[in-house]
Design an enzyme around this catalytic site. Structure first.
Site, PDB file in Angstrom:
ATOM      1  NE  ARG A 132      66.958  46.915 -25.723  1.00 28.11           N
ATOM      2  CZ  ARG A 132      66.405  47.479 -24.284  1.00 28.11           C
ATOM      3  NH1 ARG A 132      67.336  47.231 -23.147  1.00 28.11           N
ATOM      4  NH2 ARG A 132      65.339  48.549 -23.804  1.00 28.11           N
ATOM      5  NE  ARG A 189      73.092  41.647 -20.700  1.00 26.18           N
ATOM      6  CZ  ARG A 189      74.360  42.617 -19.884  1.00 26.18           C
ATOM      7  NH1 ARG A 189      76.057  41.483 -20.027  1.00 26.18           N
ATOM      8  NH2 ARG A 189      75.391  43.353 -18.769  1.00 26.18           N
ATOM      9  CD  GLU A 208      69.588  49.331 -16.635  1.00 27.45           C
ATOM     10  OE1 GLU A 208      68.688  49.544 -17.395  1.00 27.45           O
ATOM     11  OE2 GLU A 208      71.165  49.588 -16.901  1.00 27.45           O
ATOM     12  CB  SER A 259      67.180  53.286 -18.421  1.00 22.96           C
ATOM     13  OG  SER A 259      67.785  54.089 -18.451  1.00 22.96           O
ATOM     14  NE  ARG A 267      68.601  42.601 -15.986  1.00 22.61           N
ATOM     15  CZ  ARG A 267      69.570  43.428 -16.690  1.00 22.61           C
ATOM     16  NH1 ARG A 267      70.056  44.390 -16.502  1.00 22.61           N
ATOM     17  NH2 ARG A 267      70.278  42.946 -17.928  1.00 22.61           N
TER      18      ARG A 267
END
Length: 420
Positions: free
Chosen positions: A258, A273, A347, A350, A388
Protein backbone atom coordinates in the site's frame (compact mmCIF):
# COMPACT_ATOMS: atom_id res chain seq x y z
CA UNK A 1 -22.16 -2.17 -7.32
CA UNK A 2 -25.88 -2.02 -6.74
CA UNK A 3 -28.68 -3.54 -8.80
CA UNK A 4 -30.02 -0.92 -11.23
CA UNK A 5 -33.57 -1.93 -10.45
CA UNK A 6 -32.91 -1.39 -6.74
CA UNK A 7 -31.64 2.11 -7.47
CA UNK A 8 -34.70 2.89 -9.61
CA UNK A 9 -37.08 1.64 -6.93
CA UNK A 10 -35.20 3.12 -3.95
CA UNK A 11 -33.65 6.39 -5.13
CA UNK A 12 -34.06 8.14 -1.78
CA UNK A 13 -32.31 5.31 0.11
CA UNK A 14 -29.41 5.39 -2.35
CA UNK A 15 -29.16 9.18 -2.13
CA UNK A 16 -29.05 8.90 1.66
CA UNK A 17 -26.28 6.28 1.40
CA UNK A 18 -24.33 8.65 -0.85
CA UNK A 19 -24.81 11.43 1.68
CA UNK A 20 -23.86 9.55 4.85
CA UNK A 21 -20.87 7.89 3.20
CA UNK A 22 -19.62 11.17 1.80
CA UNK A 23 -19.34 9.90 -1.77
CA UNK A 24 -19.57 12.17 -4.79
CA UNK A 25 -22.20 10.50 -6.98
CA UNK A 26 -25.15 12.22 -8.64
CA UNK A 27 -27.95 9.68 -8.30
CA UNK A 28 -30.35 11.75 -10.43
CA UNK A 29 -27.80 11.79 -13.25
CA UNK A 30 -27.39 8.03 -12.86
CA UNK A 31 -31.15 7.51 -13.12
CA UNK A 32 -31.33 9.79 -16.16
CA UNK A 33 -28.56 7.84 -17.88
CA UNK A 34 -30.25 4.57 -16.97
CA UNK A 35 -33.49 5.79 -18.54
CA UNK A 36 -31.65 6.92 -21.67
CA UNK A 37 -29.85 3.58 -21.87
CA UNK A 38 -33.10 1.63 -21.73
CA UNK A 39 -34.75 3.91 -24.31
CA UNK A 40 -31.79 3.66 -26.68
CA UNK A 41 -31.64 -0.11 -26.24
CA UNK A 42 -35.33 -0.30 -27.13
CA UNK A 43 -34.75 1.89 -30.19
CA UNK A 44 -31.82 -0.31 -31.21
CA UNK A 45 -33.87 -3.50 -30.78
CA UNK A 46 -36.71 -2.06 -32.89
CA UNK A 47 -34.29 -0.93 -35.60
CA UNK A 48 -32.62 -4.33 -35.73
CA UNK A 49 -36.00 -6.04 -35.93
CA UNK A 50 -37.00 -3.75 -38.79
CA UNK A 51 -33.74 -4.50 -40.60
CA UNK A 52 -34.36 -8.23 -40.25
CA UNK A 53 -37.92 -7.82 -41.53
CA UNK A 54 -36.73 -5.83 -44.54
CA UNK A 55 -34.12 -8.49 -45.32
CA UNK A 56 -36.90 -11.05 -45.62
CA UNK A 57 -38.94 -8.65 -47.73
CA UNK A 58 -35.91 -8.05 -49.97
CA UNK A 59 -35.59 -11.75 -50.75
CA UNK A 60 -39.14 -11.85 -52.16
CA UNK A 61 -39.23 -8.44 -53.85
CA UNK A 62 -38.95 -7.57 -57.52
CA UNK A 63 -35.99 -5.51 -58.78
CA UNK A 64 -37.76 -2.15 -58.61
CA UNK A 65 -38.79 -2.78 -54.98
CA UNK A 66 -35.28 -3.96 -54.15
CA UNK A 67 -33.83 -0.66 -55.31
CA UNK A 68 -36.14 1.15 -52.88
CA UNK A 69 -35.34 -1.27 -50.07
CA UNK A 70 -31.58 -0.81 -50.61
CA UNK A 71 -31.95 2.95 -50.29
CA UNK A 72 -34.02 2.55 -47.13
CA UNK A 73 -31.46 0.13 -45.73
CA UNK A 74 -28.57 2.55 -46.27
CA UNK A 75 -30.52 5.14 -44.28
CA UNK A 76 -31.44 2.54 -41.66
CA UNK A 77 -27.82 1.36 -41.28
CA UNK A 78 -26.69 4.94 -40.68
CA UNK A 79 -29.39 5.25 -38.01
CA UNK A 80 -28.32 1.96 -36.42
CA UNK A 81 -24.71 3.13 -36.27
CA UNK A 82 -25.75 6.39 -34.63
CA UNK A 83 -27.91 4.63 -32.03
CA UNK A 84 -25.16 2.13 -31.22
CA UNK A 85 -22.66 4.94 -30.68
CA UNK A 86 -25.09 6.87 -28.48
CA UNK A 87 -25.87 3.75 -26.46
CA UNK A 88 -22.17 2.93 -25.99
CA UNK A 89 -21.48 6.47 -24.78
CA UNK A 90 -24.43 6.49 -22.37
CA UNK A 91 -23.55 3.04 -21.02
CA UNK A 92 -19.95 4.07 -20.45
CA UNK A 93 -21.08 7.10 -18.41
CA UNK A 94 -23.64 4.99 -16.57
CA UNK A 95 -21.10 2.31 -15.69
CA UNK A 96 -18.72 4.93 -14.29
CA UNK A 97 -21.43 6.15 -11.92
CA UNK A 98 -22.55 2.61 -11.05
CA UNK A 99 -19.00 1.72 -9.97
CA UNK A 100 -18.99 4.66 -7.55
CA UNK A 101 -22.47 4.08 -6.08
CA UNK A 102 -22.32 2.82 -2.48
CA UNK A 103 -24.13 0.07 -0.66
CA UNK A 104 -26.88 1.21 1.67
CA UNK A 105 -25.26 0.79 5.12
CA UNK A 106 -26.55 -1.20 8.06
CA UNK A 107 -29.11 0.78 10.01
CA UNK A 108 -27.08 0.35 13.20
CA UNK A 109 -23.96 2.02 11.77
CA UNK A 110 -23.16 5.39 13.39
CA UNK A 111 -23.70 8.26 10.98
CA UNK A 112 -20.64 10.46 10.73
CA UNK A 113 -18.04 11.82 8.31
CA UNK A 114 -15.01 9.77 9.32
CA UNK A 115 -13.38 7.64 12.05
CA UNK A 116 -14.14 10.31 14.66
CA UNK A 117 -17.75 9.04 14.61
CA UNK A 118 -16.81 5.39 15.27
CA UNK A 119 -18.13 3.97 18.52
CA UNK A 120 -16.58 1.42 20.89
CA UNK A 121 -18.97 -1.51 21.37
CA UNK A 122 -16.78 -3.66 23.64
CA UNK A 123 -13.30 -4.01 25.07
CA UNK A 124 -11.29 -7.01 26.19
CA UNK A 125 -8.29 -7.28 28.48
CA UNK A 126 -6.32 -4.72 30.42
CA UNK A 127 -3.33 -2.79 29.07
CA UNK A 128 -0.14 -4.05 30.76
CA UNK A 129 1.34 -2.11 33.67
CA UNK A 130 5.12 -1.80 33.75
CA UNK A 131 7.39 -1.03 36.70
CA UNK A 132 9.77 0.61 34.23
CA UNK A 133 9.43 3.13 31.40
CA UNK A 134 8.30 1.04 28.41
CA UNK A 135 10.15 1.50 25.15
CA UNK A 136 8.53 1.64 21.75
CA UNK A 137 9.06 -1.22 19.32
CA UNK A 138 11.68 0.64 17.26
CA UNK A 139 13.93 1.11 20.29
CA UNK A 140 13.39 -2.50 21.33
CA UNK A 141 14.14 -3.93 17.91
CA UNK A 142 17.20 -1.79 17.32
CA UNK A 143 18.61 -2.52 20.78
CA UNK A 144 18.56 -6.27 20.03
CA UNK A 145 19.56 -6.02 16.36
CA UNK A 146 16.15 -7.39 15.38
CA UNK A 147 15.49 -4.89 12.60
CA UNK A 148 17.22 -2.67 10.08
CA UNK A 149 15.37 0.58 9.50
CA UNK A 150 18.07 2.94 8.23
CA UNK A 151 19.63 0.42 5.87
CA UNK A 152 16.22 -0.67 4.59
CA UNK A 153 15.40 2.95 3.76
CA UNK A 154 18.56 3.09 1.64
CA UNK A 155 17.10 0.27 -0.42
CA UNK A 156 13.39 1.14 -0.56
CA UNK A 157 12.86 4.64 0.82
CA UNK A 158 10.62 5.81 3.64
CA UNK A 159 8.48 3.33 5.58
CA UNK A 160 10.76 0.46 4.61
CA UNK A 161 12.02 -2.05 7.17
CA UNK A 162 13.93 -5.31 7.35
CA UNK A 163 13.39 -7.75 10.19
CA UNK A 164 16.33 -9.87 11.28
CA UNK A 165 17.05 -12.88 13.42
CA UNK A 166 14.47 -13.79 16.02
CA UNK A 167 11.96 -11.19 14.82
CA UNK A 168 11.62 -12.98 11.50
CA UNK A 169 10.84 -16.17 13.41
CA UNK A 170 8.36 -14.39 15.68
CA UNK A 171 6.58 -12.90 12.66
CA UNK A 172 6.40 -16.34 11.04
CA UNK A 173 5.00 -17.72 14.30
CA UNK A 174 2.20 -15.15 14.32
CA UNK A 175 1.19 -15.97 10.76
CA UNK A 176 1.33 -19.72 11.40
CA UNK A 177 -0.73 -19.29 14.56
CA UNK A 178 -3.47 -17.59 12.53
CA UNK A 179 -3.35 -20.14 9.70
CA UNK A 180 -3.52 -23.11 12.06
CA UNK A 181 -6.58 -21.71 13.82
CA UNK A 182 -8.35 -20.98 10.55
CA UNK A 183 -7.66 -24.52 9.33
CA UNK A 184 -9.26 -25.81 12.53
CA UNK A 185 -12.28 -23.62 11.78
CA UNK A 186 -12.63 -25.13 8.31
CA UNK A 187 -10.95 -22.54 6.11
CA UNK A 188 -9.13 -23.52 2.95
CA UNK A 189 -5.60 -22.13 3.10
CA UNK A 190 -4.54 -20.47 -0.12
CA UNK A 191 -1.53 -18.38 -1.11
CA UNK A 192 -2.57 -15.86 -3.74
CA UNK A 193 -0.80 -13.57 -6.21
CA UNK A 194 0.06 -10.05 -5.13
CA UNK A 195 0.32 -9.00 -8.77
CA UNK A 196 -3.20 -8.42 -10.06
CA UNK A 197 -4.95 -7.05 -13.12
CA UNK A 198 -7.07 -3.92 -13.34
CA UNK A 199 -10.31 -5.91 -13.48
CA UNK A 200 -9.51 -7.68 -10.21
CA UNK A 201 -9.22 -4.33 -8.44
CA UNK A 202 -12.44 -3.12 -10.02
CA UNK A 203 -14.14 -6.32 -8.91
CA UNK A 204 -13.11 -5.94 -5.30
CA UNK A 205 -13.95 -2.22 -5.22
CA UNK A 206 -10.45 -0.74 -4.98
CA UNK A 207 -10.81 0.84 -8.40
CA UNK A 208 -11.74 3.36 -9.63
CA UNK A 209 -11.91 5.32 -6.35
CA UNK A 210 -8.56 4.33 -4.81
CA UNK A 211 -6.12 4.14 -7.69
CA UNK A 212 -3.78 6.61 -6.00
CA UNK A 213 -3.30 4.19 -3.08
CA UNK A 214 -2.17 1.34 -5.32
CA UNK A 215 1.27 0.66 -6.75
CA UNK A 216 1.18 0.34 -10.54
CA UNK A 217 3.51 -1.70 -12.75
CA UNK A 218 2.78 0.11 -15.98
CA UNK A 219 4.98 -1.93 -18.30
CA UNK A 220 2.90 -5.04 -17.60
CA UNK A 221 -0.53 -3.51 -16.88
CA UNK A 222 -0.42 -5.02 -13.39
CA UNK A 223 -0.78 -3.69 -9.86
CA UNK A 224 0.46 -4.69 -6.40
CA UNK A 225 -2.53 -5.68 -4.28
CA UNK A 226 -3.02 -4.25 -0.81
CA UNK A 227 -4.77 -7.38 0.46
CA UNK A 228 -5.35 -11.02 -0.50
CA UNK A 229 -9.05 -10.12 -0.77
CA UNK A 230 -8.40 -8.72 -4.27
CA UNK A 231 -7.25 -12.08 -5.62
CA UNK A 232 -9.82 -14.02 -3.58
CA UNK A 233 -12.70 -12.10 -5.14
CA UNK A 234 -11.10 -12.44 -8.55
CA UNK A 235 -10.58 -16.21 -8.33
CA UNK A 236 -14.29 -16.83 -8.85
CA UNK A 237 -15.13 -13.84 -11.05
CA UNK A 238 -17.32 -14.72 -14.00
CA UNK A 239 -18.28 -18.07 -12.45
CA UNK A 240 -21.64 -19.57 -11.56
CA UNK A 241 -21.01 -21.64 -8.44
CA UNK A 242 -23.02 -24.66 -7.42
CA UNK A 243 -25.09 -24.10 -4.27
CA UNK A 244 -23.37 -27.14 -2.75
CA UNK A 245 -20.03 -25.31 -2.94
CA UNK A 246 -21.23 -22.57 -0.61
CA UNK A 247 -20.16 -21.22 1.72
CA UNK A 248 -16.56 -20.97 0.53
CA UNK A 249 -14.22 -20.02 3.36
CA UNK A 250 -10.66 -19.03 2.55
CA UNK A 251 -7.60 -18.21 4.63
CA UNK A 252 -5.56 -16.24 2.13
CA UNK A 253 -1.92 -15.42 2.78
CA UNK A 254 0.13 -13.01 0.71
CA UNK A 255 2.52 -10.10 0.77
CA UNK A 256 0.54 -6.85 0.62
CA UNK A 257 1.50 -3.42 -0.71
CA UNK A 258 0.00 0.00 0.00
CA UNK A 259 1.26 3.44 -0.87
CA UNK A 260 0.06 4.84 2.50
CA UNK A 261 0.43 8.50 1.63
CA UNK A 262 0.38 10.86 4.60
CA UNK A 263 2.45 12.79 7.09
CA UNK A 264 5.14 11.33 9.28
CA UNK A 265 4.81 11.16 13.06
CA UNK A 266 5.05 8.98 16.10
CA UNK A 267 1.94 7.00 15.20
CA UNK A 268 3.49 5.94 11.87
CA UNK A 269 6.94 5.24 13.30
CA UNK A 270 8.79 2.00 12.57
CA UNK A 271 6.41 -0.85 11.79
CA UNK A 272 3.13 0.95 12.37
CA UNK A 273 2.46 2.09 8.81
CA UNK A 274 4.57 0.53 6.11
CA UNK A 275 4.37 0.02 2.37
CA UNK A 276 4.88 -3.75 2.41
CA UNK A 277 3.51 -6.25 4.92
CA UNK A 278 2.33 -9.82 5.38
CA UNK A 279 -1.26 -10.75 6.08
CA UNK A 280 -3.51 -13.73 6.64
CA UNK A 281 -6.94 -12.69 5.37
CA UNK A 282 -10.28 -14.31 6.13
CA UNK A 283 -12.66 -14.35 3.18
CA UNK A 284 -16.13 -15.86 2.74
CA UNK A 285 -18.48 -16.30 -0.21
CA UNK A 286 -22.00 -17.21 0.90
CA UNK A 287 -25.56 -17.24 -0.39
CA UNK A 288 -27.49 -14.01 -0.85
CA UNK A 289 -29.14 -14.21 2.54
CA UNK A 290 -28.83 -11.35 5.02
CA UNK A 291 -29.13 -13.60 8.08
CA UNK A 292 -26.38 -15.90 6.83
CA UNK A 293 -24.16 -12.94 6.04
CA UNK A 294 -24.73 -11.61 9.56
CA UNK A 295 -23.74 -14.99 11.02
CA UNK A 296 -20.52 -15.01 9.01
CA UNK A 297 -19.75 -11.45 10.03
CA UNK A 298 -19.97 -12.48 13.68
CA UNK A 299 -17.87 -15.58 12.97
CA UNK A 300 -15.06 -13.70 11.23
CA UNK A 301 -15.02 -11.05 13.93
CA UNK A 302 -14.96 -13.79 16.58
CA UNK A 303 -11.94 -15.46 14.98
CA UNK A 304 -9.95 -12.23 15.14
CA UNK A 305 -10.93 -11.71 18.77
CA UNK A 306 -10.02 -15.30 19.61
CA UNK A 307 -6.56 -14.82 18.12
CA UNK A 308 -5.97 -11.60 20.07
CA UNK A 309 -7.24 -13.14 23.28
CA UNK A 310 -4.88 -16.07 22.75
CA UNK A 311 -2.05 -13.59 22.44
CA UNK A 312 -3.21 -11.82 25.58
CA UNK A 313 -3.43 -8.43 23.88
CA UNK A 314 -5.96 -5.87 25.09
CA UNK A 315 -8.24 -4.58 22.35
CA UNK A 316 -11.43 -2.72 21.59
CA UNK A 317 -14.06 -3.46 18.94
CA UNK A 318 -15.48 -0.51 17.04
CA UNK A 319 -18.68 0.01 15.10
CA UNK A 320 -17.45 1.98 12.12
CA UNK A 321 -19.32 5.03 11.00
CA UNK A 322 -20.88 5.46 7.59
CA UNK A 323 -18.16 7.89 6.55
CA UNK A 324 -15.35 5.56 7.60
CA UNK A 325 -16.53 2.28 6.10
CA UNK A 326 -16.11 2.95 2.39
CA UNK A 327 -18.51 2.64 -0.51
CA UNK A 328 -19.02 -1.11 -0.63
CA UNK A 329 -19.44 -1.93 3.03
CA UNK A 330 -22.83 -2.83 4.46
CA UNK A 331 -21.32 -3.13 7.94
CA UNK A 332 -17.77 -2.72 9.23
CA UNK A 333 -16.12 -3.39 12.58
CA UNK A 334 -12.52 -2.48 13.30
CA UNK A 335 -10.51 -4.01 16.11
CA UNK A 336 -7.91 -1.75 17.70
CA UNK A 337 -5.10 -3.30 19.77
CA UNK A 338 -3.28 -1.60 22.64
CA UNK A 339 0.16 -0.07 22.01
CA UNK A 340 1.99 0.93 25.22
CA UNK A 341 4.31 3.37 23.46
CA UNK A 342 1.36 5.34 22.11
CA UNK A 343 -0.80 4.96 25.19
CA UNK A 344 -3.75 4.10 22.93
CA UNK A 345 -5.35 1.50 20.73
CA UNK A 346 -4.45 1.23 17.04
CA UNK A 347 -6.31 -0.60 14.26
CA UNK A 348 -5.09 -4.14 13.60
CA UNK A 349 -8.20 -5.77 12.09
CA UNK A 350 -11.10 -4.74 9.88
CA UNK A 351 -14.20 -6.93 9.43
CA UNK A 352 -16.57 -6.11 6.56
CA UNK A 353 -19.83 -7.37 5.08
CA UNK A 354 -20.41 -6.26 1.48
CA UNK A 355 -23.56 -8.19 0.55
CA UNK A 356 -23.58 -8.51 -3.28
CA UNK A 357 -21.73 -5.23 -3.99
CA UNK A 358 -18.45 -6.97 -4.89
CA UNK A 359 -20.11 -9.95 -6.56
CA UNK A 360 -21.98 -7.71 -9.01
CA UNK A 361 -18.73 -5.99 -9.96
CA UNK A 362 -16.89 -9.30 -10.35
CA UNK A 363 -19.88 -11.20 -11.82
CA UNK A 364 -19.58 -13.80 -9.06
CA UNK A 365 -22.77 -15.86 -8.98
CA UNK A 366 -24.32 -19.12 -7.83
CA UNK A 367 -27.36 -21.17 -8.79
CA UNK A 368 -29.84 -21.44 -5.91
CA UNK A 369 -32.09 -24.37 -4.95
CA UNK A 370 -34.74 -23.24 -7.45
CA UNK A 371 -32.22 -23.02 -10.29
CA UNK A 372 -32.16 -19.22 -10.27
CA UNK A 373 -28.77 -17.58 -10.84
CA UNK A 374 -28.05 -15.03 -8.11
CA UNK A 375 -25.15 -12.84 -7.07
CA UNK A 376 -23.33 -14.14 -3.99
CA UNK A 377 -22.55 -12.22 -0.79
CA UNK A 378 -18.93 -11.66 0.29
CA UNK A 379 -17.26 -10.87 3.61
CA UNK A 380 -13.70 -10.39 4.81
CA UNK A 381 -11.66 -9.76 7.93
CA UNK A 382 -8.03 -9.71 8.90
CA UNK A 383 -6.81 -12.75 10.80
CA UNK A 384 -3.32 -11.40 11.49
CA UNK A 385 -1.38 -8.68 9.69
CA UNK A 386 2.28 -8.13 10.39
CA UNK A 387 4.41 -6.24 11.14
CA UNK A 388 1.91 -3.99 12.96
CA UNK A 389 0.65 -6.79 15.20
CA UNK A 390 4.24 -7.91 15.66
CA UNK A 391 4.99 -4.43 17.02
CA UNK A 392 2.08 -4.80 19.45
CA UNK A 393 3.40 -8.13 20.72
CA UNK A 394 6.91 -6.74 21.15
CA UNK A 395 5.72 -3.69 23.06
CA UNK A 396 3.20 -5.46 25.28
CA UNK A 397 5.58 -8.31 26.17
CA UNK A 398 8.78 -6.31 26.69
CA UNK A 399 10.91 -6.68 29.81
CA UNK A 400 12.99 -4.14 31.69
CA UNK A 401 16.19 -5.41 30.02
CA UNK A 402 14.62 -5.05 26.56
CA UNK A 403 13.88 -8.69 26.01
CA UNK A 404 10.52 -9.96 24.79
CA UNK A 405 8.49 -12.67 26.50
CA UNK A 406 6.90 -15.06 24.01
CA UNK A 407 3.10 -15.42 24.33
CA UNK A 408 2.28 -18.98 25.30
CA UNK A 409 0.33 -19.70 22.11
CA UNK A 410 3.39 -18.88 20.01
CA UNK A 411 5.91 -20.97 21.93
CA UNK A 412 5.26 -24.20 19.99
CA UNK A 413 6.34 -22.36 16.81
CA UNK A 414 9.57 -21.23 18.45
CA UNK A 415 10.80 -24.51 19.87
CA UNK A 416 9.20 -23.85 23.26
CA UNK A 417 11.18 -20.67 23.91
CA UNK A 418 9.64 -18.43 26.56
CA UNK A 419 11.74 -15.35 25.91
CA UNK A 420 13.63 -13.73 23.07
Amino acid sequence: MLDKRFIRENPDAVKEAVRVKGISVDVDELLSLDKSSRELQGELDDAQALRKSRSKEFAKADEETRVQLRAQQVEQDAHLKEVREQLASVNEQLQSLMLMTPTVPWEGSPVGPDESANTVIRTWGEPPKFDFEPADHVELLESRDWAEFGRARKVAGERAYALTGEMVLLERALLSYALDHLVEKGSKVISVPSLVRDEALIGTGQFPAHREETYSIGADDLYLAGTAEVALVGLHSGEILDLRELPIRYAGISPCFRREAGSAGRDVRGLLRVHQFEKVEQFVICTADEAESDRWHAELLGVAEHLLQGLGLAYQVLENSTGDMGAGKYRMNDIDTWFPSLGKYRETHSCSSLHDWQARRANLRYRDADGKVRFAYTLNNTAIATPRLLAAVVENYQTADKRVRVPEVLRPYLGGREEL
